[in-house]
Design a protein around this motif. Structure first.
Motif, PDB file in Angstrom:
ATOM      1  N   TRP A 173       2.338  -5.646  -6.736  1.00  0.00           N
ATOM      2  CA  TRP A 173       3.408  -4.754  -7.157  1.00  0.00           C
ATOM      3  C   TRP A 173       3.846  -5.103  -8.572  1.00  0.00           C
ATOM      4  O   TRP A 173       4.658  -6.000  -8.786  1.00  0.00           O
ATOM      5  CB  TRP A 173       4.606  -4.855  -6.207  1.00  0.00           C
ATOM      6  N   GLU A 176       6.342  -0.132 -12.405  1.00  0.00           N
ATOM      7  CA  GLU A 176       7.667   0.432 -12.173  1.00  0.00           C
ATOM      8  C   GLU A 176       7.849   1.670 -13.038  1.00  0.00           C
ATOM      9  O   GLU A 176       7.071   1.929 -13.963  1.00  0.00           O
ATOM     10  CB  GLU A 176       8.746  -0.611 -12.466  1.00  0.00           C
ATOM     11  N   ARG A 177       8.877   2.440 -12.749  1.00  0.00           N
ATOM     12  CA  ARG A 177       9.079   3.728 -13.426  1.00  0.00           C
ATOM     13  C   ARG A 177       9.254   3.617 -14.941  1.00  0.00           C
ATOM     14  O   ARG A 177       8.741   4.457 -15.681  1.00  0.00           O
ATOM     15  CB  ARG A 177      10.281   4.451 -12.801  1.00  0.00           C
ATOM     16  N   THR A 186      10.578  -4.090 -16.670  1.00  0.00           N
ATOM     17  CA  THR A 186      10.718  -4.239 -15.221  1.00  0.00           C
ATOM     18  C   THR A 186      12.185  -4.308 -14.811  1.00  0.00           C
ATOM     19  O   THR A 186      12.970  -5.085 -15.368  1.00  0.00           O
ATOM     20  CB  THR A 186       9.992  -5.517 -14.747  1.00  0.00           C
ATOM     21  N   THR A 188      13.205  -4.654 -11.414  1.00  0.00           N
ATOM     22  CA  THR A 188      13.410  -5.461 -10.213  1.00  0.00           C
ATOM     23  C   THR A 188      13.976  -6.831 -10.578  1.00  0.00           C
ATOM     24  O   THR A 188      13.441  -7.533 -11.439  1.00  0.00           O
ATOM     25  CB  THR A 188      12.089  -5.623  -9.442  1.00  0.00           C
ATOM     26  N   LYS A 210       9.555  -0.283  -6.796  1.00  0.00           N
ATOM     27  CA  LYS A 210       8.156  -0.359  -7.228  1.00  0.00           C
ATOM     28  C   LYS A 210       7.544   1.025  -7.062  1.00  0.00           C
ATOM     29  O   LYS A 210       7.481   1.572  -5.966  1.00  0.00           O
ATOM     30  CB  LYS A 210       7.395  -1.409  -6.403  1.00  0.00           C
ATOM     31  N   TRP A 211       7.086   1.579  -8.182  1.00  0.00           N
ATOM     32  CA  TRP A 211       6.739   2.993  -8.247  1.00  0.00           C
ATOM     33  C   TRP A 211       5.324   3.305  -7.769  1.00  0.00           C
ATOM     34  O   TRP A 211       5.038   4.399  -7.323  1.00  0.00           O
ATOM     35  CB  TRP A 211       6.913   3.482  -9.684  1.00  0.00           C
ATOM     36  N   GLU A 282       5.775   4.591  -2.985  1.00  0.00           N
ATOM     37  CA  GLU A 282       6.926   4.165  -3.766  1.00  0.00           C
ATOM     38  C   GLU A 282       7.835   3.366  -2.839  1.00  0.00           C
ATOM     39  O   GLU A 282       8.218   3.846  -1.768  1.00  0.00           O
ATOM     40  CB  GLU A 282       7.669   5.369  -4.336  1.00  0.00           C
ATOM     41  N   SER A 284      11.303   0.798  -2.273  1.00  0.00           N
ATOM     42  CA  SER A 284      12.555   0.219  -2.743  1.00  0.00           C
ATOM     43  C   SER A 284      12.750  -1.129  -2.052  1.00  0.00           C
ATOM     44  O   SER A 284      12.415  -1.302  -0.878  1.00  0.00           O
ATOM     45  CB  SER A 284      13.735   1.150  -2.444  1.00  0.00           C
TER      46      SER A 284
END
Length: 592
Positions: A173, A176-177, A186, A188, A210-211, A282, A284
Motif C-alpha cells: 500500500w 494515495e490520492r 502521503t 496516512t 489508500k487509493w 480503495e 480507509s
C-alpha cells in the motif's frame, strides 16, 4: 445451411509451454550450470504441460471478486468474496514454489532464474495471480532484511511456504490520492502506541486512505505512513507491516476474524480495464494496528527491495503474456489455410515475416529480463560485486519500463496474425493485452522510472559499471562472428558511449531527455544480452548459432536502436526550449 455443413475451421493446438519456447531452454543452458539444468528441466517440462492443461482449466473458471459492505441488518462487514478458481490459482503458485524457491535458495544465485522460469510460463494463464505473489515476494525480502527476529520466525515461513493451507500473501500500500507514484504527499499518519517500544512488534496505529490497494484479500501488507512533518515530504515516511485482520493467526478452531477487525474498511473495488480477477480496492484505515519495519523516517529506503522485486515481476508478466500470444499465433499458422486451401499461413512469406518480427521482440525482451534476474540472484545470494549491484539498480528500472513499452505492441501483432479469430475472447490474446497493459502503470510509469534512472546516475560509478559491462560483452565477440555482425557491433558500441556521456552529468540532463535515454539503455542492454547469447551459441556450435546471430543483427538494425539513438543525440545536442514550448502548444493548443 446448418453450422455443421460447409467449411469447418481447424482447431489449433498449443505446444508444451517450455519445450516450444524459442528462447527459454537455450537461455537456461547458457546461464545455468549444467548440473542445475539437468535437475530442474524435468520440472519445467512438466509445468509446461500443466500450464496449458490443468492451470488453464482452473483459469477459465475464474470470476471477478465481489464486495458486500453491509449485511441485511445494516451492519458494516466489508466481506470480500473471491472465486474458488482465484484461490486455486494461488495454491498452484504456492505448490510450485513461488515465491518459496527464491528463499529456499537451493540453487544459490540461480534460484531466482529457476523460479522466474516457472512464472514466465504460468503468467498467461493465471489471471495476474502474480500480482499478490510479487508483493508477497517483496514483503518476504523486506522481512529477511530488516524484520525483527520474531517476524522472521512467525511470518517469513508463511510468506515463503509451499503449503497453501499455511501460506500467507501480502499486499503493498503506497498509492494515495494526492500523489500516485509520488509518495511525498502521503496523507496516512502513523502514531506510536504504548507498545511502540516492543523490539519484536513495535506497534503503531495508522489513519489514512489508500487509493489503489491490489490483492486486498491478502493476509498482511506493507504500507508507507507519515511519522514526521509533512513538510519533510518522503523523508518523514516510515514503513509498516499491516495485518488485514486481528488476530493475524487465530487460535486453532476459532473462526476467521472479521474483515474490519483491524479498522480497515473497503470503500469500493476498482473497476479496471483489465486484471478483472485481482481484488483491487480503495481502503480507509482507522486506528489500524501496524508494526514498524526498520528505522523511523526511512520508509522509502526500506521499501526499495519491494519495488525492485515487483518491477522484475512486472517485466516477467510482459514476457510471459507475450510468450502465450506468440505461441497461439504460431500454432494457428500451422493449421489455417488460405488461397483456396492450397497454402498454410506458415507457408506464406508475408505472414511468416510478421511472426518473425514478433519473435524478435520476444527474444530480445526475454533475454533482457532474465539477464536482469541473474544480477538479482547474485545480490540476494551475497555473491554480487559492486558493479553487479549497480547494474541491478539500473536494469531494474529499465527492464520494467522497456518491457512494458514493447510487449503489448507485439501482442497486438500476435492478435492480428489470427485475423478476426484473434479478436475473439475465447482465444485469450485480448485478455493478455488488457492484463499486460497495466504493467505500463503499476510500479511506476515509464516517465517515473526514467527519472529514477537519472537519480541512479548520481552515483558516478553506476553508469561506468554499465559501460564496462557492455564493453566486456562486445569485446568477447570472436573474430569469425564479429566479421558477420560488424556494423551492429559498432552501433551498439556507440550507444553505450552515448549513454555514458548522457548520464555522466545527470544534473545537466535536458527535461526532454530522461524518457528517450531510458529507452536507449533498454535497446543497448537487450542488444548486449542477445550478443552474449550469440557468442555462446557460436562458441558452443549449437544448431541455432546462425539464428542467434541473426537475432542480434535484426534487433540492432530493425528493433528501434538507431531511431532511439538519434532522438537522444538530437535532444542532448540541441537547445530544447523552443521544442518544450511547442510541445505545450501541441498538447493544449495556442493559449491567448
Amino acid at each position: 445451411m446448418r453450422v455443421e455443413d460447409g467449411f469447418q475451421l481447424t482447431h489449433f493446438t498449443e505446444r508444451n509451454a517450455y519445450l516450444s519456447d524459442p528462447v527459454l531452454p537455450n537461455l537456461l543452458k547458457r546461464v545455468l550450470p549444467s548440473k542445475i539444468v539437468n535437475e530442474i528441466e524435468p520440472d519445467l517440462v512438466r509445468l509446461g504441460t500443466e500450464t496449458i492443461t490443468s492451470v488453464r482449466a482452473i483459469s477459465e473458471r475464474a470470476t471477478p471478486p465481489r464486495l458486500t459492505q453491509y449485511n441485511h441488518w445494516g451492519q458494516r462487514i466489508d466481506q470480500l468474496d473471491t472465486s474458488d478458481a482465484w484461490k486455486a490459482l494461488k495454491a498452484v503458485f504456492f505448490k510450485e514454489g513461488i515465491p518459496g524457491i527464491f528463499y529456499e535458495r537451493t540453487y544459490g544465485e540461480f534460484s531466482r532464474i529457476y523460479g522466474f522460469a516457472k512464472l514466465h510460463m504460468l503468467v498467461g494463464d493465471s489471471h495476474v495471480v502474480g500480482c499478490p505473489i510479487s508483493m508477497t515476494d517483496g514483503c518476504a525480502r523486506v522481512l529477511e532484511l530488516i524484520g525483527t527476529s520474531e517476524m522472521k520466525t512467525r511470518l517469513l515461513p508463511r510468506l515463503t511456504s509451499r503449503d497453501p493451507s499455511f501460506a500467507f500473501t501480502s499486499g503493498q500500500w503506497m498509492t494515495e490520492r494526492p500523489g500516485g507514484s509520488d509518495v511525498s504527499l502521503t496523507e496516512t499518519i502513523a502514531v506510536p502506541t504504548e507498545n511502540s517500544g516492543d523490539h519484536m512488534w513495535p506497534e503503531y496505529q495508522l489513519d489514512g486512505f489508500k487509493w489503489f490497494s491490489s490483492a486486498t484479500d491478502s493476509n498482511v501488507s506493507v504500507a508507507l505512513a507519515r511519522t514526521g512533518d509533512i513538510k519533510d515530504g518522503s523523508r518523514s515516511l516510515s514503513l509498516f507491516l499491516v495485518p488485514l485482520r486481528i488476530p493475524l493467526v487465530p487460535q486453532a478452531g476459532e473462526p476467521l476474524p472479521s474483515s474490519i477487525s483491524n479498522g480497515i474498511h473497503t470503500h469500493r473495488l476498482k473497476n479496471k480495464i483489465g486484471t478483472h480477477i485481482v481484488p483491487t480496492a480503495e481502503l480507509s484505515l482507522k486506528s489500524t494496528t501496524a508494526y514498524l519495519l526498520g528505522s523511523l523516517h526511512h520508509g522509502v529506503k526500506h521499501i526499495l527491495p519491494v519495488l525492485y522485486i515487483t518491477r522484475i515481476h512486472s517485466a516477467i508478466s510482459g514476457t510471459g503474456h507475450l510468450r502465450k500470444c506468440l505461441e497461439i499465433a504460431t500454432a494457428y499458422s500451422n493449421v489455417r489455410r488460405i488461397s483456396n486451401g492450397q497454402q498454410l499461413l506458415s507457408e506464406n512469406a508475408v505472414h511468416v515475416a510478421q511472426l518473425a518480427s514478433i519473435s524478435l521482440v520476444y527474444r530480445a525482451l526475454t533475454h533482457l529480463v532474465f539477464g536482469t534476474i541473474l544480477f538479482m540472484g547474485r545480490v540476494e545470494a551475497n555473491v554480487a560485486s559492486k558493479d553487479d549491484a549497480s547494474l541491478l539498480r539500473i536494469l531494474t528500472a529499465v527492464v520494467k519500463a522497456f518491457t512494458a513499452e514493447k510487449a503489448v505492441a507485439a501482442m497486438e501483432e500476435s492478435m492480428t496474425a489470427l485475423g478476426g479469430m484473434g479478436y475473439m475472447e475465447e482465444v485469450g490474446i485480448g485478455r493478455s493485452i488488457r492484463d499486460a497493459l497495466v504493467e505500463k502503470i503499476w510500479e511506476g510509469t515509464t516517465s517515473v522510472l526514467a527519472l529514477d534512472l537519472v537519480r541512479s546516475a548520481n552515483d558516478p560509478t553506476a553508469f561506468t559499471a554499465f559501460k564496462n559491462w557492455g564493453t566486456k560483452i562486445l569485446d568477447s565477440c570472436p573474430p569469425e562472428l564479429g566479421s558477420k555482425v560488424q556494423a551492429p557491433l559498432e552501433a551498439v558500441k556507440a550507444a553505450f558511449q552515448t549513454i555514458d556521456n548522457v548520464y555522466g552529468h545527470p544534473m545537466t540532463i535536458s527535461p526532454l531527455l530522461p524518457r528517450p535515454a531510458l529507452m536507449l539503455v533498454g535497446h543497448a542492454a537487450s542488444a548486449a544480452m542477445l550478443l552474449e547469447h550469440a557468442v555462446w551459441s557460436h562458441n558452443m556450435k549449437t544448431s541455432d548459432r546462425d539464428v542467434d546471430a541473426e537475432v542480434f543483427v535484426r534487433w540492432v538494425n530493425e528493433g528501434g536502436l538507431s531511431s532511439s539513438f538519434r532522438e537522444v543525440l538530437d535532444i542532448a545536442s540541441g537547445d530544447n526550449g523552443e521544442r518544450i514550448s511547442m510541445n505545450s502548444s501541441l498538447a493544449y493548443g495556442s493559449r491567448l
